[in-house]
Scaffold this active site. Sequence first.
Site, PDB file in Angstrom:
ATOM      1  CG  ASN A 180      -0.407   0.111   2.514  1.00  0.00           C
ATOM      2  OD1 ASN A 180       0.942  -0.191   2.746  1.00  0.00           O
ATOM      3  ND2 ASN A 180      -0.949   0.555   3.393  1.00  0.00           N
ATOM      4  CE  LYS A 181       4.336   2.010   4.294  1.00  0.00           C
ATOM      5  NZ  LYS A 181       3.734   0.946   5.007  1.00  0.00           N
ATOM      6  CD  GLN A 182       4.378   7.047  -0.354  1.00  0.00           C
ATOM      7  OE1 GLN A 182       4.686   6.005   0.329  1.00  0.00           O
ATOM      8  NE2 GLN A 182       4.510   8.264   0.304  1.00  0.00           N
TER       9      GLN A 182
END
Length: 371
Positions: A180-182
């Site tokens: 879910n991170k960049q």
Amino acid sequence: MNIPLSAPDITDKERKAVLEVLKTPFLSLGPKQKEFEELATSIAGRKYAVAVNSGTSGLHLIVRALGIKKGDEVITSPFSFIASSNCILFEGAKPVFADIEEKTLGIDPVKIEQAITKKTRAILAVDVFGHPAQWDEILRIAKKHKLRVIEDSAEAIGSTYKGKPCGSFGDAAIFSFYPNKQVTTGEGGVVLTDSSEIADQCRSMANQGRKVQGGKWLEHVQLGYNYRLSDIQCALGIAQLKRLHEIMQKRAKVAGFYKKHLARIPEVQIPHVDSSASMSWFVYVIRLSETFSRKDRDRVISKLASKGVQARGYFEAIHLQPFYQNVLKTSSGQYPVAESVSARSIALPFYNKLTEKQVEYVADSLRSALK
């Protein structure tokens, strides 16, 4: 319409990069790890990087490398993902919480100074949701009291504070690369530092305590862990890091859609961005007005789910987690700002490919759910 909370942005570039590694004999501890680490240092403005299998592992290694041990105290935020406190407990030290700023959601420097005791050894500050902590003040306090500083920048790759990149502050920092991170490596993280000693210690401990240079494969010179990141994951990460600017632009565009469509909902407070910061958007977390209780917030989330919109309370205050209440004897009322924010926060769907039409649907669904 069904809209998930998050979704990675994987292109043919990433798929090709992973497949190329699978054609080589180097699936771990190979050349892609070094390339990945070099890219990470250039983004963070650091001298050294050590790829690891999670941001949590990276924080644990930093705590050990700094010599933090049983009987020591580390001041940190009660409003964060739980790993930023767990990593202190891993070594028998005590997390001491300091309340947060209401606007930035970062740890409050005034509260940090009030929490310092003779046992305090370090400050672990978090760049919450991609927004930088107040690093000038934190570093000033640390220097005054001769404390080490750890930057949990798991959520802030690409963000800057007064023009300086997140990941560049303190003795050492970490990025995280959860899906879910960049930027993602599936699972993964990286330790960032300007200290060759910290880097070597982290590299050795991440590789089962082996020597960094010149040791035998079955020679272990200290206690270590299997915290390595494979070359397969590093290849995925390299392709993602090379797209960081593009990814940040996409996420900023989605954040702009939300700002536009939520402006007409008076019960909603949108994320604040300080003039000192440039934001690499990790999540889009709103707050309901103070007239809403935690139960009200939870009902809103349930109503959104009934309309196909995945949302979540984000974060739960760490000191109110059952485990922490049992171990540290923490209780409600100790950190009122963190508790109030936690009770009213909602993470809305947020990812690169979210369209304005989808954002408008989320906003309309939210407006309906608030009635």
